[in-house]
Design an enzyme around this catalytic site. Structure first.
Site, mmCIF file in Angstrom:
data_model
loop_
_atom_site.group_PDB
_atom_site.id
_atom_site.type_symbol
_atom_site.label_atom_id
_atom_site.label_comp_id
_atom_site.label_asym_id
_atom_site.label_seq_id
_atom_site.Cartn_x
_atom_site.Cartn_y
_atom_site.Cartn_z
ATOM 1 N N GLY A 183 0.780 -1.238 0.000
ATOM 2 C CA GLY A 183 0.000 0.000 0.000
ATOM 3 C C GLY A 183 0.806 1.279 0.000
ATOM 4 N N CYS A 230 -16.488 3.398 -26.172
ATOM 5 C CA CYS A 230 -17.837 3.940 -26.320
ATOM 6 C C CYS A 230 -18.425 4.366 -24.980
ATOM 7 C CB CYS A 230 -18.724 2.900 -26.984
ATOM 8 S SG CYS A 230 -18.102 2.484 -28.606
HETATM 9 C C1 LIG Z 1 -3.114 -8.374 0.264
HETATM 10 C C2 LIG Z 1 -2.437 -7.318 -0.536
HETATM 11 N N1 LIG Z 1 -1.112 -7.156 -0.418
HETATM 12 C C3 LIG Z 1 -0.450 -6.226 -1.137
HETATM 13 C C4 LIG Z 1 -1.109 -5.395 -2.006
HETATM 14 C C5 LIG Z 1 -0.304 -4.395 -2.766
HETATM 15 O O1 LIG Z 1 -0.709 -3.115 -2.593
HETATM 16 P P1 LIG Z 1 0.108 -1.940 -3.296
HETATM 17 O O2 LIG Z 1 0.207 -2.267 -4.721
HETATM 18 O O3 LIG Z 1 -0.686 -0.748 -3.019
HETATM 19 O O4 LIG Z 1 1.455 -1.923 -2.637
HETATM 20 C C6 LIG Z 1 -2.493 -5.524 -2.146
HETATM 21 C C7 LIG Z 1 -3.253 -4.585 -2.993
HETATM 22 O O5 LIG Z 1 -3.689 -3.558 -2.491
HETATM 23 C C8 LIG Z 1 -3.172 -6.507 -1.400
HETATM 24 O O6 LIG Z 1 -4.480 -6.676 -1.533
#
Ligand SMILES: Cc1ncc(COP(=O)(O)O)c(C=O)c1O
Ligand SMILES: N[C@@H](CCCC[NH3+])C(=O)O
Length: 436
Positions: free
Chosen positions: A256, A365
């Site tokens: 995240g 579209c």
């Molecule tokens: C369980 C889990 N781990 C890791 C990620 C990777 O998140 P990000 O690409 O924001 O680092 C996600 C996606 O949000 C996820 O669902």
């Protein structure tokens, strides 16, 4: 205020400097061409056609290394969903990262890449019987269970003490887009900490003789800006570890970590994150007198997003109340503006000149098929021009569709002046093959 609003209405000549932090490492201008990984965008477009998703290998590897440097004690797990591609998984394996997959399909790509099962984690709020069987068959080291139904199903399918982690909903609001906020109550992921469901899940796993509880997992969302959200998550997760009375060897904090998409947006403070999360984890474990678990993190976007640049060809320009610049791709290769209101920067390759704000739209579209609104492009932008959109390495190839039976674009890896397709363009034959 947007960049376009800051420009004088007559425009000004093309910005000779690339926006910091948006483009792959080493990207530069040579004359008016844009050079990515040592290869000119003009040449890439001529050779591979457009739209084309360009991916700079060195940038991907550099980001992976940065995570390992920041958290040498942790297991860094690449979130494979962000850019599902065997070649990219091979880069991750060679850098020493682990991999998370969310389906038998992503696992098939991991196997094609030769990714070792001991370094694969499987996620998903729904794993079908096929997903679970594939994970067991291919020795996926940890399966992150997400429902009581799944614990029962996996318990019945598993024979050999399959390692599992439990996905916990810690009740932390990461203050990101609602569609990608996953740490709060009342959404579909995980077992609620507050309601006691997480504790109950721990006990259910421990009761299953065919399963072995390895760790706890959480993922509070994507595009998370504040390190404090992770610190609070650690506090809550260690509280759960202390109260469950079961040895928890691993704590997976998910991914995240936010990535800037526009000039001036700040980058995630990775080293600050590492220090503060490590400090909080050690402190909380000492406070609760529990052993410090091994830390796992799962970055996806922050590793691949700004390694990617999408090239589009302008097909038509309509000048009216505003100027619409229509390109040969759109929401089929980038649904993120439609899904999340995501914003992108756009650059015209090959020419400068006075700029005016325009709206870049796709070929699909839907009136909502808009790639970027109010972006400054040379006022004489016309059909045949080449556009480059940065920060398209994460969740672009992954989310691409065949809407209007437009084939999905290739992914072209560039490195040291060499370009090669790692995903080929989807052809009409590919599309037709599915129909009976
Ligand atoms: C369980 C889990 N781990 C890791 C990620 C990777 O998140 P990000 O690409 O924001 O680092 C996600 C996606 O949000 C996820 O669902
Ligand atoms: N698809 C989302 C991110 C989803 C994160 C996956 N858990 C995006 O493009 O921002």
């Amino acid at each position: 205020m947007t960049l376009a609003e800051l420009l004088p209405s007559t425009g000004c000549s093309i910005e000779p400097v690339l926006e910091e932090g948006l483009w792959p490492d080493g990207t530069h201008l040579a004359g008016s061409d844009l050079v990515i990984g040592g290869v000119g965008a003009t040449r890439l477009a001529a050779r591979f056609g457009t739209p084309c998703q360009v991916l700079d290998e060195a940038t991907v590897r550099n980001r992976a290394k940065a995570f390992l440097r920041a958290l040498p004690e942790a297991e860094v797990v690449f979130a494979g969903k962000s850019l599902p591609c065997p070649e990219v998984y091979r880069w991750m394996a060679s850098e020493g990262l682990s991999l998370d997959v969310s389906s038998a399909g992503e696992l098939a790509l991991a196997r094609a890449a030769g990714f070792p099962g001991q370094r694969i984690v499987m996620h998903g709020n729904v794993k079908t019987g096929e997903d679970l069987k594939a994970a067991l068959q291919h020795g996926v080291s940890r399966i992150v269970v997400d429902s009581f139904d799944e614990i029962a199903q996996l318990g019945a399918l598993s024979r050999h003490g399959q390692e599992v982690m439990i996905r916990v909903t810690p009740g932390v609001d990461a203050r990101t887009h609602a569609a990608i906020t996953t740490g709060v109550e009342d959404q579909k992921f995980g077992f609620s900490l507050a309601s006691g469901a997480a504790l109950e899940a721990i006990l259910r796993v421990v009761e299953q003789p065919s399963l072995r509880l390895t760790g706890l997992h959480c993922h509070i969302g994507s595009q998370v800006r504040h390190v404090a959200s992770y610190e609070e998550t650690v506090r809550r997760m260690v509280g759960l570890i202390a109260s469950c009375g079961v040895r928890v060897e691993q704590l997976d904090l998910g991914g995240g970590f936010c990535t800037p998409y526009l000039a001036g947006e700040s980058s995630f403070d990775l080293f600050g994150f590492a220090q503060r999360v490590r400090g909080t984890l050690n402190y909380e474990c000492a406070l609760h007198r529990v052993p410090v678990p091994k830390l796992l993190i799962e970055p996806g976007r922050s590793i691949v997003a700004n390694a990617g640049v999408t090239l589009y060809r302008v097909c038509a320009v309509k000048r009216g109340v505003r100027t619409f610049v229509a390109v040969d791709g759109g929401m089929s290769d980038n649904p993120r503006p439609a899904l999340y209101g995501a914003k992108y920067a756009v650059r015209l390759v090959g020419r400068g000149g006075a700029r005016k704000p325009v709206t870049v739209v796709g070929r699909h579209c839907e009136a909502g098929d808009v790639l970027a609104e109010d972006v400054p492009l040379p006022a004489d932008v016309h059909a045949g021009d080449l556009l480059a959109v940065p920060v398209t390495g994460a969740y672009h190839h992954a989310l691409a569709s065949n809407y209007n039976q437009v084939g999905r674009p290739p992914v072209v890896a560039v490195r040291d002046g060499v370009a090669r397709q790692v995903v080929r363009r989807e052809t009409e034959e590919d599309l037709l093959r599915r129909y009976v």
